[in-house]
Design a protein around this motif. Structure first.
Motif, PDB file in Angstrom:
ATOM      1  N   ILE A 145      38.482  42.817  50.633  1.00  0.00           N
ATOM      2  CA  ILE A 145      37.291  42.722  51.488  1.00  0.00           C
ATOM      3  C   ILE A 145      36.201  43.713  51.075  1.00  0.00           C
ATOM      4  N   GLY A 146      36.577  44.818  50.385  1.00  0.00           N
ATOM      5  CA  GLY A 146      35.578  45.808  49.983  1.00  0.00           C
ATOM      6  C   GLY A 146      34.941  46.486  51.189  1.00  0.00           C
ATOM      7  N   GLU A 147      33.756  47.022  50.997  1.00  0.00           N
ATOM      8  CA  GLU A 147      33.049  47.675  52.108  1.00  0.00           C
ATOM      9  C   GLU A 147      31.607  47.188  52.256  1.00  0.00           C
ATOM     10  N   SER A 148      31.308  46.037  51.676  1.00  0.00           N
ATOM     11  CA  SER A 148      29.938  45.523  51.758  1.00  0.00           C
ATOM     12  C   SER A 148      29.541  45.195  53.193  1.00  0.00           C
ATOM     13  N   MET A 149      30.468  44.621  53.974  1.00  0.00           N
ATOM     14  CA  MET A 149      30.167  44.288  55.370  1.00  0.00           C
ATOM     15  C   MET A 149      29.934  45.553  56.187  1.00  0.00           C
ATOM     16  N   GLN A 165      26.476  46.913  55.415  1.00  0.00           N
ATOM     17  CA  GLN A 165      25.433  46.141  56.102  1.00  0.00           C
ATOM     18  C   GLN A 165      25.335  46.530  57.566  1.00  0.00           C
ATOM     19  N   ALA A 166      26.495  46.771  58.208  1.00  0.00           N
ATOM     20  CA  ALA A 166      26.486  47.178  59.612  1.00  0.00           C
ATOM     21  C   ALA A 166      25.791  48.525  59.785  1.00  0.00           C
ATOM     22  N   ARG A 167      26.041  49.445  58.860  1.00  0.00           N
ATOM     23  CA  ARG A 167      25.400  50.760  58.953  1.00  0.00           C
ATOM     24  C   ARG A 167      23.894  50.640  58.736  1.00  0.00           C
ATOM     25  N   VAL A 168      23.482  49.770  57.821  1.00  0.00           N
ATOM     26  CA  VAL A 168      22.057  49.563  57.580  1.00  0.00           C
ATOM     27  C   VAL A 168      21.369  49.032  58.839  1.00  0.00           C
ATOM     28  N   LEU A 169      22.101  48.194  59.598  1.00  0.00           N
ATOM     29  CA  LEU A 169      21.541  47.624  60.818  1.00  0.00           C
ATOM     30  C   LEU A 169      21.618  48.576  62.014  1.00  0.00           C
ATOM     31  N   GLY A 170      22.139  49.780  61.801  1.00  0.00           N
ATOM     32  CA  GLY A 170      22.115  50.794  62.853  1.00  0.00           C
ATOM     33  C   GLY A 170      23.427  51.077  63.538  1.00  0.00           C
ATOM     34  N   ASN A 191      34.093  46.807  65.277  1.00  0.00           N
ATOM     35  CA  ASN A 191      33.477  45.476  65.266  1.00  0.00           C
ATOM     36  C   ASN A 191      33.483  44.789  63.900  1.00  0.00           C
ATOM     37  N   ILE A 192      33.663  45.568  62.844  1.00  0.00           N
ATOM     38  CA  ILE A 192      33.641  44.983  61.498  1.00  0.00           C
ATOM     39  C   ILE A 192      34.982  45.145  60.790  1.00  0.00           C
ATOM     40  N   THR A 193      35.443  46.399  60.664  1.00  0.00           N
ATOM     41  CA  THR A 193      36.635  46.665  59.866  1.00  0.00           C
ATOM     42  C   THR A 193      37.888  46.048  60.478  1.00  0.00           C
TER      43      THR A 193
END
Length: 269
Positions: A159-163, A166-171, A180-182
């Protein structure tokens, strides 16, 4: 798939199911058999001693079974809590000595427990952890952590850490990203790792006996003497309870995790 291939596939699947169920059928027959000498195909004398002993409400079997389930669930939770950050570091990040650490993680299942058991026992005596529930939980982590870390490492590599990025970029903060993601992404891996870890912990005998000192009595410790003494009726009765208890807990664990993510409207593989 044409008709010929379909028949072949059906035959193979039924054969596999037969070979899986046949040992269980033999266990069921032995649990009711007082006498089954060779070369008789069927038991010569039946009895209920094994089943009555296991299911007796006045006995310690069911109480120790519930205790063993509780112990293994605690070990599973602690193992997963440790395995998630360790697996993420090994599966996502790049650093010197990474391959060496991956090999060292598997060391506890390569080195025989007998070779390290006495040293651990002496250390636990000094720390006051011998003959305690906490000590047994800690010693069960030794054979369980390699499985948890290895399975989740493969999941994080996929899965990597790209998702997460993106979540961190969105705040999202670290906690929101993790919950909510991992967690939803690694849910299938958690089910697989948790199931395997529970089975490994639930079936531990030597380490439990050594560190528990006979005071921490688990279901496998009650079952092993009957297997060793050759009492096949009692051993089979215990084995059936062992199999169905393990299967039942694993099914409940899987359903609980899936139900949790469904209620949260998460998507998982």
């Amino acid at each position: 798939m044409n008709k010929k291939n379909s028949i072949l596939f059906s035959f193979i699947m039924h054969t596999i199911i037969l070979f899986l169920l046949l040992p269980l059928l033999v266990l069921v027959m032995w649990s009711f058999s007082k006498s089954w000498p060779w070369p008789n195909i069927l038991p010569q004398e039946l009895g209920l001693r094994g089943i009555m002993h296991v299911l007796s409400p006045s006995g310690r079997v069911l109480r120790n079974l519930l205790f063993s389930v509780r112990l293994s669930l605690v070990v599973t939770m602690v193992t997963l809590i440790i395995s998630i950050p360790a697996a993420k570091a090994l599966g996502v990040y790049h650093f010197k000595g990474k391959q060496l650490i991956k090999m060292l993680v598997l060391a506890p299942i390569i080195v025989p427990p007998v070779a390290i058991g006495m040293g651990i026992h002496l250390a636990f005596i000094r720390l006051g952890l011998a003959n305690t529930f906490t000590g047994v939980v800690l010693v069960h982590l030794i054979p369980c952590l390699p499985y948890g870390i290895r399975i989740l490492t493969d999941v994080f590599e996929i899965i990597g850490e790209s998702m997460e990025q993106q979540a961190r970029v969105l705040g999202a903060n670290s906690l929101q990203t993790f919950t909510n993601i991992t967690l939803p992404l690694i849910a299938p891996g958690l089910i697989s790792a948790g199931s395997l870890v529970f089975i490994v912990s639930f079936s531990q005998y030597f380490l439990t006996f050594l560190i528990g000192g006979g005071r921490v009595m688990t279901f496998s410790m009650m079952m092993f003497p009957y297997i060793q003494s050759g009492d096949r009726m009692m051993a089979s009765a215990y084995s059936i309870v062992f199999i169905f208890a393990t299967l039942g807990v694993l099914i409940m664990m899987e359903k609980a995790i899936k139900s949790y993510y469904r209620t949260k409207n998460y998507f998982y593989l």
